[in-house]
Scaffold this motif. Sequence first.
Motif, PDB file in Angstrom:
ATOM      1  N   ARG A 176       0.826  -1.206   0.000  1.00 39.26           N
ATOM      2  CA  ARG A 176       0.000   0.000   0.000  1.00 39.26           C
ATOM      3  C   ARG A 176       0.863   1.260   0.000  1.00 39.26           C
ATOM      4  O   ARG A 176       0.521   2.258  -0.644  1.00 39.26           O
ATOM      5  CB  ARG A 176      -0.931  -0.006   1.203  1.00 39.26           C
ATOM      6  N   TYR A 177       1.953   1.225   0.724  1.00 43.12           N
ATOM      7  CA  TYR A 177       2.880   2.365   0.708  1.00 43.12           C
ATOM      8  C   TYR A 177       3.471   2.550  -0.691  1.00 43.12           C
ATOM      9  O   TYR A 177       3.620   3.668  -1.178  1.00 43.12           O
ATOM     10  CB  TYR A 177       3.997   2.144   1.724  1.00 43.12           C
ATOM     11  N   HIS A 178       3.790   1.436  -1.315  1.00 48.49           N
ATOM     12  CA  HIS A 178       4.398   1.485  -2.645  1.00 48.49           C
ATOM     13  C   HIS A 178       3.402   1.985  -3.694  1.00 48.49           C
ATOM     14  O   HIS A 178       3.794   2.608  -4.689  1.00 48.49           O
ATOM     15  CB  HIS A 178       4.920   0.098  -3.024  1.00 48.49           C
ATOM     16  N   GLN A 179       2.112   1.737  -3.472  1.00 51.87           N
ATOM     17  CA  GLN A 179       1.083   2.119  -4.433  1.00 51.87           C
ATOM     18  C   GLN A 179       0.763   3.614  -4.426  1.00 51.87           C
ATOM     19  O   GLN A 179       0.097   4.101  -5.335  1.00 51.87           O
ATOM     20  CB  GLN A 179      -0.204   1.327  -4.156  1.00 51.87           C
ATOM     21  N   MET A 180       1.205   4.320  -3.409  1.00 55.81           N
ATOM     22  CA  MET A 180       0.943   5.766  -3.366  1.00 55.81           C
ATOM     23  C   MET A 180       1.668   6.455  -4.527  1.00 55.81           C
ATOM     24  O   MET A 180       2.872   6.307  -4.705  1.00 55.81           O
ATOM     25  CB  MET A 180       1.414   6.361  -2.041  1.00 55.81           C
ATOM     26  N   LYS A 181       0.909   7.193  -5.323  1.00 57.48           N
ATOM     27  CA  LYS A 181       1.472   7.855  -6.496  1.00 57.48           C
ATOM     28  C   LYS A 181       2.297   9.061  -6.073  1.00 57.48           C
ATOM     29  O   LYS A 181       1.826   9.934  -5.345  1.00 57.48           O
ATOM     30  CB  LYS A 181       0.357   8.284  -7.447  1.00 57.48           C
ATOM     31  N   THR A 182       3.529   9.094  -6.535  1.00 57.14           N
ATOM     32  CA  THR A 182       4.433  10.190  -6.216  1.00 57.14           C
ATOM     33  C   THR A 182       4.957  10.812  -7.507  1.00 57.14           C
ATOM     34  O   THR A 182       4.981  10.152  -8.545  1.00 57.14           O
ATOM     35  CB  THR A 182       5.617   9.667  -5.372  1.00 57.14           C
TER      36      THR A 182
END
Length: 341
Positions: free
Chosen positions: A105-111
């Motif tokens: 879920r942390y990795h899925q956050m769009k940055t």
Amino acid sequence: MDKAALQAVIDEYRKVNEEYPIRQGDYTANLLHDSKVQGFSEIKDMINMGFCEFRDFNYYRIDSVSKDEVGKLYENREKSLEKWLSSEETEDLFNKKEKAFLLERYHQMKTPLYYEDYDGWKSALHYAQTIVMLVMLVSAFLVSGIFPNEFSWKADSIFFSTKYGRVRGTRAKLIAGLIVVTAIYWMIIALYSVIVLGCLGFDGGNVMIQTGFWYWKSFYNITYMQLYLLTIVSGYIGTLFCLLLSMLISAKTHTAVVAVTIPFAILVLPLFLSNFHFLKGTLGVFPDQLLQINEIINIFNLYQIGGKIVGSIPIMMVIYPILSVTLLPIIYCTYHKTEIK
């Protein structure tokens, strides 16, 4: 907020630090310093949190972050979580699947994150929980007397002996309760939203909640507008469930005194039971949680269903509407079958 934007914040912060340095014990100088960084204070806090250990916060961490290092802010957010999940502290808190879920879920956050002023949504969220709870408690006094009225007025024998008393009368009482709860809730929420957002503005609704100090660690990748909508919708579901439960108690006991205490008990009971570790899973989906979504969205309450890991919020958003609908025929049958003594 890409690398260039974060570096610009570092430059601006150091410029303010040189002109208005923090002095220990000098309240006026420190207050002036804080006022100069207020315009980008939330981004400063993001940098502080991003480069601290997962469970720590250092207000002055930004002082030692280099311009090259600050570009790794989002990458470091994932690494700090991974490091914390690998520590002994989390051995008894999460299993392997839950840890993998959080990291994903942390990795899925769009940055990089988009940022603009969102004072309207922040203020609306800040007081929404209090408004929802007050609405529920006020509504409890109104609906708790719907079913026991005939008994307190000594008119129950007349009500239940009429041709349509048990059928249409019971149905009318149930519908009246639903209308009261729904009308009061949405009228007050609508008025509150219009006043707050109308005064402070609707801008910033598309900003991710992770840009805020309180939600930086949240694994729910949603915007402030989505969080506000989730807060008021879940608040309605929680309010409706609690008040239907109150109506059921009043229909069964024929007294409003016991029924009116149900919403209070639902809010207070978790405070006394929170020290019992074995109840942690149950308390994580207790109906009071629906009334404070903007707080629990930051908590890692995880559950395994059918081999999949999910947070507590999706579970509650499914369970309590179903339970609320289930309570309707139960309330009807309970009052419909009342025996006249």
